[in-house]
Write a protein that holds these residues in place. Structure first.
Motif, mmCIF file in Angstrom:
data_model
loop_
_atom_site.group_PDB
_atom_site.id
_atom_site.type_symbol
_atom_site.label_atom_id
_atom_site.label_comp_id
_atom_site.label_asym_id
_atom_site.label_seq_id
_atom_site.Cartn_x
_atom_site.Cartn_y
_atom_site.Cartn_z
ATOM 1 N N ASN A 1 33.549 46.989 28.097
ATOM 2 C CA ASN A 1 33.977 45.901 28.982
ATOM 3 C C ASN A 1 34.220 44.606 28.217
ATOM 4 O O ASN A 1 35.117 43.834 28.556
ATOM 5 N N PRO B 1 38.186 43.476 28.755
ATOM 6 C CA PRO B 1 37.753 43.070 30.097
ATOM 7 C C PRO B 1 38.853 43.310 31.127
ATOM 8 O O PRO B 1 40.042 43.170 30.847
ATOM 9 N N LYS C 1 44.011 41.574 44.002
ATOM 10 C CA LYS C 1 42.792 41.283 44.773
ATOM 11 C C LYS C 1 43.105 41.230 46.263
ATOM 12 O O LYS C 1 42.346 41.760 47.079
ATOM 13 N N GLU D 1 41.185 42.544 34.086
ATOM 14 C CA GLU D 1 41.819 41.339 34.619
ATOM 15 C C GLU D 1 42.656 41.757 35.820
ATOM 16 O O GLU D 1 43.475 42.669 35.718
ATOM 17 N N TYR D 2 42.409 41.098 36.940
ATOM 18 C CA TYR D 2 43.109 41.437 38.172
ATOM 19 C C TYR D 2 43.882 40.229 38.669
ATOM 20 O O TYR D 2 43.355 39.121 38.711
ATOM 21 N N SER D 3 45.122 40.459 39.048
ATOM 22 C CA SER D 3 45.935 39.384 39.589
ATOM 23 C C SER D 3 45.479 39.072 41.015
ATOM 24 O O SER D 3 44.834 39.894 41.671
#
Length: 146
Positions: free
Chosen positions: A87, A91, A99, A93-95
């Motif tokens: 992680n 890592p 979400k 990463e979500y836009s």
């Protein structure tokens, strides 16, 4: 079973499972109400995302009468070192769009949690009694909880 084929609102569907509503095309209000009926009658619902909070874990330990859950040899009930390293190297990463899509697909879960949290305006409330206070062993069974 059909429950495992669901890809959204899993928490509500798990709670509603005793009502045998299934997954396909069940009215969202029916699922939400059934889930709330079951969830609101539980003595304790453990929020796994809170298991990093020492005060929360101490209350879970007190309730179950099992001290030292976090300090045991296997470590805290969170990611193992290999997962933590992975992680940190990559890592997630979500836009905001992603979400929002997840929120839309799980709107029943979000409403259920909001409803349950509204029942506890002071925040997280642990039962005053412990599991040992309410546990009644079957005849011939030891009263020790292991």
């Amino acid at each position: 079973g059909p429950l495992w084929g669901c890809h959204s609102d899993c928490h509500a569907r798990w709670f509603a499972a005793p009502h045998r509503l299934g997954c396909a095309k069940t009215n969202s209000t029916v699922i939400e109400n059934a889930a709330y009926e079951v969830a609101s009658n539980q003595h304790l619902i453990i929020r796994t995302e809170f298991l990093r909070n020492e005060a929360y874990v101490a209350e879970v330990e007190r309730y179950f009468g099992v001290p030292g859950i976090v300090s045991r040899k296997q470590g805290a009930p969170v990611c193992d070192p290999i997962s933590k390293r992975a992680n940190s190297l990559l890592p997630a990463e979500y836009s905001e769009e992603s979400k929002n899509k997840v929120r839309q697909q799980n709107v029943i879960d979000y409403r259920l949690f909001d409803k349950l949290h509204a029942d506890c305006p002071e925040g997280i409330i642990f039962p005053e009694r412990t599991l040992l206070d309410v546990y009644e062993p079957h005849p011939g069974q030891s009263s020790e909880v292991t």
